[in-house]
Scaffold this motif. Sequence first.
Motif, PDB file in Angstrom:
ATOM      1  N   ALA A 261       0.835  -1.202   0.000  1.00  0.00           N
ATOM      2  CA  ALA A 261       0.000   0.000   0.000  1.00  0.00           C
ATOM      3  C   ALA A 261       0.866   1.247   0.000  1.00  0.00           C
ATOM      4  N   ALA A 262       0.381   2.287  -0.684  1.00  0.00           N
ATOM      5  CA  ALA A 262       1.037   3.590  -0.624  1.00  0.00           C
ATOM      6  C   ALA A 262       0.524   4.371   0.576  1.00  0.00           C
ATOM      7  N   GLY A 263      -0.683   4.019   1.043  1.00  0.00           N
ATOM      8  CA  GLY A 263      -1.263   4.723   2.177  1.00  0.00           C
ATOM      9  C   GLY A 263      -2.665   4.250   2.480  1.00  0.00           C
ATOM     10  N   VAL A 264      -3.377   5.072   3.237  1.00  0.00           N
ATOM     11  CA  VAL A 264      -4.733   4.767   3.678  1.00  0.00           C
ATOM     12  C   VAL A 264      -5.668   5.859   3.168  1.00  0.00           C
ATOM     13  N   SER A 265      -6.805   5.452   2.613  1.00  0.00           N
ATOM     14  CA  SER A 265      -7.767   6.423   2.079  1.00  0.00           C
ATOM     15  C   SER A 265      -8.339   7.279   3.204  1.00  0.00           C
ATOM     16  N   MET A 266      -8.387   8.572   2.963  1.00  0.00           N
ATOM     17  CA  MET A 266      -8.889   9.525   3.952  1.00  0.00           C
ATOM     18  C   MET A 266     -10.320   9.960   3.646  1.00  0.00           C
ATOM     19  N   ASN A 267     -10.840   9.567   2.489  1.00  0.00           N
ATOM     20  CA  ASN A 267     -12.205   9.891   2.121  1.00  0.00           C
ATOM     21  C   ASN A 267     -12.771   8.749   1.272  1.00  0.00           C
ATOM     22  N   THR A 268     -14.103   8.673   1.225  1.00  0.00           N
ATOM     23  CA  THR A 268     -14.789   7.693   0.384  1.00  0.00           C
ATOM     24  C   THR A 268     -14.975   8.305  -0.991  1.00  0.00           C
ATOM     25  N   VAL A 269     -14.709   7.505  -2.033  1.00  0.00           N
ATOM     26  CA  VAL A 269     -14.879   8.011  -3.399  1.00  0.00           C
ATOM     27  C   VAL A 269     -15.764   7.064  -4.206  1.00  0.00           C
ATOM     28  N   ASP A 270     -16.536   7.665  -5.100  1.00  0.00           N
ATOM     29  CA  ASP A 270     -17.338   6.908  -6.044  1.00  0.00           C
ATOM     30  C   ASP A 270     -17.040   7.439  -7.440  1.00  0.00           C
ATOM     31  N   SER A 271     -17.816   7.054  -8.429  1.00  0.00           N
ATOM     32  CA  SER A 271     -17.530   7.458  -9.813  1.00  0.00           C
ATOM     33  C   SER A 271     -17.694   8.953 -10.052  1.00  0.00           C
ATOM     34  N   ASP A 272     -18.387   9.670  -9.149  1.00  0.00           N
ATOM     35  CA  ASP A 272     -18.563  11.120  -9.289  1.00  0.00           C
ATOM     36  C   ASP A 272     -17.476  11.931  -8.577  1.00  0.00           C
ATOM     37  N   SER A 273     -16.641  11.266  -7.800  1.00  0.00           N
ATOM     38  CA  SER A 273     -15.617  11.966  -7.016  1.00  0.00           C
ATOM     39  C   SER A 273     -14.482  12.450  -7.898  1.00  0.00           C
ATOM     40  N   LYS A 274     -13.906  13.576  -7.529  1.00  0.00           N
ATOM     41  CA  LYS A 274     -12.819  14.189  -8.304  1.00  0.00           C
ATOM     42  C   LYS A 274     -11.438  13.853  -7.750  1.00  0.00           C
ATOM     43  N   THR A 275     -11.342  13.673  -6.428  1.00  0.00           N
ATOM     44  CA  THR A 275     -10.038  13.400  -5.821  1.00  0.00           C
ATOM     45  C   THR A 275     -10.155  12.347  -4.724  1.00  0.00           C
ATOM     46  N   LEU A 276      -9.043  11.647  -4.519  1.00  0.00           N
ATOM     47  CA  LEU A 276      -8.888  10.687  -3.429  1.00  0.00           C
ATOM     48  C   LEU A 276      -7.674  11.126  -2.629  1.00  0.00           C
ATOM     49  N   SER A 277      -7.840  11.325  -1.332  1.00  0.00           N
ATOM     50  CA  SER A 277      -6.722  11.682  -0.460  1.00  0.00           C
ATOM     51  C   SER A 277      -6.264  10.424   0.262  1.00  0.00           C
ATOM     52  N   ILE A 278      -4.945  10.186   0.245  1.00  0.00           N
ATOM     53  CA  ILE A 278      -4.400   9.059   0.986  1.00  0.00           C
ATOM     54  C   ILE A 278      -3.319   9.559   1.934  1.00  0.00           C
ATOM     55  N   CYS A 279      -3.323   8.998   3.143  1.00  0.00           N
ATOM     56  CA  CYS A 279      -2.293   9.302   4.130  1.00  0.00           C
ATOM     57  C   CYS A 279      -1.168   8.302   3.923  1.00  0.00           C
ATOM     58  N   CYS A 280       0.048   8.803   3.732  1.00  0.00           N
ATOM     59  CA  CYS A 280       1.194   7.960   3.407  1.00  0.00           C
ATOM     60  C   CYS A 280       2.133   7.719   4.579  1.00  0.00           C
ATOM     61  N   SER A 281       1.913   8.407   5.696  1.00  0.00           N
ATOM     62  CA  SER A 281       2.782   8.237   6.864  1.00  0.00           C
ATOM     63  C   SER A 281       2.031   8.625   8.131  1.00  0.00           C
ATOM     64  N   GLY A 282       2.581   8.219   9.263  1.00  0.00           N
ATOM     65  CA  GLY A 282       1.981   8.580  10.542  1.00  0.00           C
ATOM     66  C   GLY A 282       1.131   7.471  11.116  1.00  0.00           C
TER      67      GLY A 282
END
Length: 110
Positions: A39-60
């Motif tokens: 894994a590069a990280g953990v998803s910080m938000n839920t995304v579907d086909s209408d979502s524009k961005t996905l935020s992932i936490c890569c450390s901590g």
Amino acid sequence: MAKTSNPGVIQTLTDFTPPIEEKRFVKASGVLCGAGELAAGVSMNTVDSDSKTLSICCSGIVPVTAGGTCTIDGKAGSDANGKAVDYTTGEVLGIFMDTGSSGDVRVLLK
């Protein structure tokens, strides 16, 4: 004592493969992690086909949805749905800061 998280580096992806739920292990390519995958990280938000961005936490230290047994001080791995489980094979993704088998557990990302 209250359980806290301490997210580090947050990366925003505009290219990803939905759906991805919040608090799941995600690859750098924006794909949900499978069992034993890196894994590069953990998803910080839920995304579907209408979502524009996905935020992932890569450390901590971040909360991840448990997919089975998670043992404090143990190595964290991913199940087939990007959920946290005790490491058995593949890639070690971090160290568990909590014990649990449902809900969220905190993981110190590696």
